[in-house]
Design a protein around this motif. Sequence first.
Motif, PDB file in Angstrom:
ATOM      1  N   TYR A  19       3.514  11.897  -5.161  1.00  0.00           N
ATOM      2  CA  TYR A  19       3.215  10.579  -4.588  1.00  0.00           C
ATOM      3  C   TYR A  19       2.598  10.711  -3.197  1.00  0.00           C
ATOM      4  O   TYR A  19       1.700   9.941  -2.828  1.00  0.00           O
ATOM      5  N   ARG A  20       3.057  11.677  -2.417  1.00  0.00           N
ATOM      6  CA  ARG A  20       2.481  11.867  -1.081  1.00  0.00           C
ATOM      7  C   ARG A  20       1.030  12.312  -1.170  1.00  0.00           C
ATOM      8  O   ARG A  20       0.192  11.910  -0.350  1.00  0.00           O
ATOM      9  N   ARG A  21       0.734  13.131  -2.159  1.00  0.00           N
ATOM     10  CA  ARG A  21      -0.668  13.540  -2.341  1.00  0.00           C
ATOM     11  C   ARG A  21      -1.521  12.333  -2.719  1.00  0.00           C
ATOM     12  O   ARG A  21      -2.683  12.232  -2.331  1.00  0.00           O
ATOM     13  N   ALA A  22      -0.940  11.407  -3.486  1.00  0.00           N
ATOM     14  CA  ALA A  22      -1.679  10.203  -3.881  1.00  0.00           C
ATOM     15  C   ALA A  22      -1.991   9.333  -2.673  1.00  0.00           C
ATOM     16  O   ALA A  22      -3.117   8.843  -2.518  1.00  0.00           O
TER      17      ALA A  22
ATOM     18  N   LEU B 274      13.667   1.879   1.442  1.00  0.00           N
ATOM     19  CA  LEU B 274      13.290   0.564   1.959  1.00  0.00           C
ATOM     20  C   LEU B 274      11.972   0.629   2.708  1.00  0.00           C
ATOM     21  O   LEU B 274      11.117  -0.258   2.579  1.00  0.00           O
ATOM     22  N   HIS B 275      11.786   1.688   3.482  1.00  0.00           N
ATOM     23  CA  HIS B 275      10.526   1.856   4.233  1.00  0.00           C
ATOM     24  C   HIS B 275       9.334   1.895   3.284  1.00  0.00           C
ATOM     25  O   HIS B 275       8.311   1.232   3.519  1.00  0.00           O
ATOM     26  N   TYR B 276       9.455   2.653   2.202  1.00  0.00           N
ATOM     27  CA  TYR B 276       8.321   2.795   1.283  1.00  0.00           C
ATOM     28  C   TYR B 276       8.115   1.557   0.427  1.00  0.00           C
ATOM     29  O   TYR B 276       6.984   1.224   0.076  1.00  0.00           O
ATOM     30  N   PHE B 277       9.197   0.869   0.079  1.00  0.00           N
ATOM     31  CA  PHE B 277       9.034  -0.393  -0.638  1.00  0.00           C
ATOM     32  C   PHE B 277       8.289  -1.410   0.231  1.00  0.00           C
ATOM     33  O   PHE B 277       7.454  -2.179  -0.257  1.00  0.00           O
ATOM     34  N   ARG B 278       8.597  -1.415   1.522  1.00  0.00           N
ATOM     35  CA  ARG B 278       7.888  -2.324   2.430  1.00  0.00           C
ATOM     36  C   ARG B 278       6.401  -1.992   2.484  1.00  0.00           C
ATOM     37  O   ARG B 278       5.563  -2.887   2.540  1.00  0.00           O
TER      38      ARG B 278
ATOM     39  N   PHE C 195       0.695  -3.899   0.670  1.00  0.00           N
ATOM     40  CA  PHE C 195      -0.579  -3.824  -0.045  1.00  0.00           C
ATOM     41  C   PHE C 195      -0.615  -4.721  -1.280  1.00  0.00           C
ATOM     42  O   PHE C 195      -1.700  -5.027  -1.774  1.00  0.00           O
ATOM     43  N   LEU C 196       0.548  -5.138  -1.771  1.00  0.00           N
ATOM     44  CA  LEU C 196       0.576  -6.028  -2.940  1.00  0.00           C
ATOM     45  C   LEU C 196       1.721  -7.021  -2.770  1.00  0.00           C
ATOM     46  O   LEU C 196       2.767  -6.899  -3.410  1.00  0.00           O
ATOM     47  N   PRO C 197       1.536  -8.026  -1.922  1.00  0.00           N
ATOM     48  CA  PRO C 197       2.644  -8.929  -1.597  1.00  0.00           C
ATOM     49  C   PRO C 197       3.008  -9.918  -2.695  1.00  0.00           C
ATOM     50  O   PRO C 197       4.034 -10.583  -2.587  1.00  0.00           O
ATOM     51  N   ASN C 198       2.209 -10.017  -3.741  1.00  0.00           N
ATOM     52  CA  ASN C 198       2.463 -11.025  -4.774  1.00  0.00           C
ATOM     53  C   ASN C 198       3.033 -10.438  -6.061  1.00  0.00           C
ATOM     54  O   ASN C 198       2.972 -11.071  -7.108  1.00  0.00           O
ATOM     55  N   ASP C 199       3.583  -9.239  -5.984  1.00  0.00           N
ATOM     56  CA  ASP C 199       4.158  -8.594  -7.167  1.00  0.00           C
ATOM     57  C   ASP C 199       5.683  -8.726  -7.116  1.00  0.00           C
ATOM     58  O   ASP C 199       6.341  -8.173  -6.224  1.00  0.00           O
ATOM     59  N   SER C 200       6.241  -9.454  -8.066  1.00  0.00           N
ATOM     60  CA  SER C 200       7.688  -9.705  -8.066  1.00  0.00           C
ATOM     61  C   SER C 200       8.495  -8.420  -8.218  1.00  0.00           C
ATOM     62  O   SER C 200       9.605  -8.300  -7.695  1.00  0.00           O
ATOM     63  N   ARG C 201       7.956  -7.430  -8.937  1.00  0.00           N
ATOM     64  CA  ARG C 201       8.696  -6.187  -9.154  1.00  0.00           C
ATOM     65  C   ARG C 201       9.001  -5.475  -7.845  1.00  0.00           C
ATOM     66  O   ARG C 201      10.065  -4.873  -7.677  1.00  0.00           O
ATOM     67  N   LEU C 202       8.058  -5.520  -6.915  1.00  0.00           N
ATOM     68  CA  LEU C 202       8.253  -4.846  -5.632  1.00  0.00           C
ATOM     69  C   LEU C 202       9.334  -5.543  -4.807  1.00  0.00           C
ATOM     70  O   LEU C 202      10.166  -4.896  -4.162  1.00  0.00           O
ATOM     71  N   TRP C 203       9.329  -6.883  -4.831  1.00  0.00           N
ATOM     72  CA  TRP C 203      10.358  -7.628  -4.099  1.00  0.00           C
ATOM     73  C   TRP C 203      11.738  -7.379  -4.694  1.00  0.00           C
ATOM     74  O   TRP C 203      12.732  -7.265  -3.969  1.00  0.00           O
TER      75      TRP C 203
ATOM     76  N   TRP D  78       3.232   4.318  -3.101  1.00  0.00           N
ATOM     77  CA  TRP D  78       4.267   3.933  -2.142  1.00  0.00           C
ATOM     78  C   TRP D  78       5.528   3.467  -2.869  1.00  0.00           C
ATOM     79  O   TRP D  78       6.656   3.799  -2.479  1.00  0.00           O
ATOM     80  N   TYR D  79       5.335   2.698  -3.933  1.00  0.00           N
ATOM     81  CA  TYR D  79       6.465   2.227  -4.728  1.00  0.00           C
ATOM     82  C   TYR D  79       7.199   3.409  -5.376  1.00  0.00           C
ATOM     83  O   TYR D  79       8.433   3.449  -5.426  1.00  0.00           O
ATOM     84  N   GLY D  80       6.414   4.377  -5.865  1.00  0.00           N
ATOM     85  CA  GLY D  80       7.016   5.565  -6.458  1.00  0.00           C
ATOM     86  C   GLY D  80       7.846   6.350  -5.448  1.00  0.00           C
ATOM     87  O   GLY D  80       8.934   6.854  -5.775  1.00  0.00           O
TER      88      GLY D  80
END
Length: 579
Positions: A396-399, A427-431, A436-444, A410-412
């Motif tokens: 994920y860091r390479r991505a 929590l830092h990475y979920f934020r 970058f995608l504030p309208n995705d319910s899965r991330l919230w 970031w989610y991964g």
Amino acid sequence: MVSKDSCRNEIRAAIRQLSDRCLYSAAKWAGEQLVGIEQDPSNFTPANTRFQRGSSSIRRRFSTNESISTPLPSIGFSQAATPLPEEDEAIDGDFYLLAKSYFDCREYRRASHVLRDQVSKKSVFLRYYALYLAGEKRKEEEMIELEGPLGKSDATNRELVSLERDLSALRRTGAIDSFGLYLYGVVLKEKGNESLARASLVESVNSYPWNWSAWSELQSLCTSIEILNSLNLNNHWMKEFFLGNAYQELRMHTESLAKYEYLQGIFSFSNYIQAQTAKAQYSLREFDQVEIMFEELLRNDPYRVEDMDLYSNVLYAKEACAALSYLAHKVFLTDKYRPESCCIIGNYYSLKGQHEKAVMYFRRALKLNKKYLSAWTLMGHEYVEMKNTPAAIDAYRRAVDINPCDYRAWYGLGQAYEMMGMPFYALHYFRKSIFFLPNDSRLWIAMAKCYQTEQLYMLEEAIKCYKRAVNCTDTEGIALNQLAKLHQKLGRNEEAAFYFEKDLERMDAEGLEGPNMFEALVFLATHFKTHKKFEEAEVYCTRLLDYSGPEKEKAKSLLRGIRMAQTGFPSMDLEHFPI
């Protein structure tokens, strides 16, 4: 206004010029748009009019979208006048032909050497372009020799310093054309000077707008809408393609789809537009529509490999194993040594639960293209499934090194650190992913669960996240159920009842049953009984009687309590209560 015939003539000339300068990727893209221009309908049978105006997949999508107000062109586009550049005189024609032959055989240093004394702008560009590719070729060799095909290394293109010096001098003296400016922008980007790179690329596309490679490099430097809006670009129909792609990378899918709808006024048969539209709809999770569009693409272009890895993601999400197997077999026979093909095969093995084989193919994709973002992200997912969190984090860091705007990576990372019991990092990475995608319910929802962990136990923050998930159309209904439970845990029974009712309405509308429905019915029956709203309580108890086992016994017990509260003694033997 620019007519379709004018567009055809411009693209034909551009294809010749791009091919002469060995910019084959841009020439291929231009050729696809050339055949994508809407033709005379009288020359086509119904079977060949897949992209007829008024019936395309893009128009089907926008037919119910009232927020799009972009005017659709009837016969063409308005644009600034951009004359085609005059070709150099054939003063070094033989040397150029020899150098181009060397270039096509990947003998880049020989090609550059042959043109060392040539002065025409076309020869000067090919000389420096060949030198740049020679440096890239050597860099790849050093990376493999020093660290292995997937390892990190400090290998760099050793030609960048001399290329920057020479191209900068040519720019100061005005002895550089739009193609040289494009190469200068690429060199500056590689050296990390993004501001100057953008300026050079903008100058390049303004003077010669038909070089799609220059537009693509410029788009990769537009990491925010503010940067995109600051570009001083001339009006041209190529700018519309650029904006459509840039909006998509910035997750502005509605605006991107509007641009492609606009471009369909002329490029009605464009496979590229169809593929880009499918990408945008994939990001909007409209998988059924995306599948239809990719099936159309494959019928029209059965040997297409570009973008088919995205199609495989759709089939993976829908667990369409047979269709994914067919697609993997098809691309394997077409061109198995393409990163897209390897990712498709990797997805197939992942769906079958063979994660080691899936990783093997994702690694193979990265051997072919170390910057293939999708392969790094998918390989991270596989390592998560294999519980190999250190390897997942590295992938994920390479991505995110390749694309800092990739919310999936970031989610991964958040998921991986959550698995490791490190909620503060997660929590830092979920934020970051939500940024970058504030309208995705899965991330919230993921961030809310992080707040609920024992280490954090920040229930008020979790409630805020679940509320954002509800506002972002949580199709799975996780947020409503969790909001009800959290309010119940905090003793806010009125709020809990509100969300249980909302969740119950959702489950009824979707025809769902299960533990969540039983939990909601029990709470609501008890809540209304406590508040002496006996009619409402009886409604929920009666629904509970439809269940068998402990649910039914719970309903009978509640009904006994309601009868006693109403009359002071049981009104009937509930063993004979009508069911």
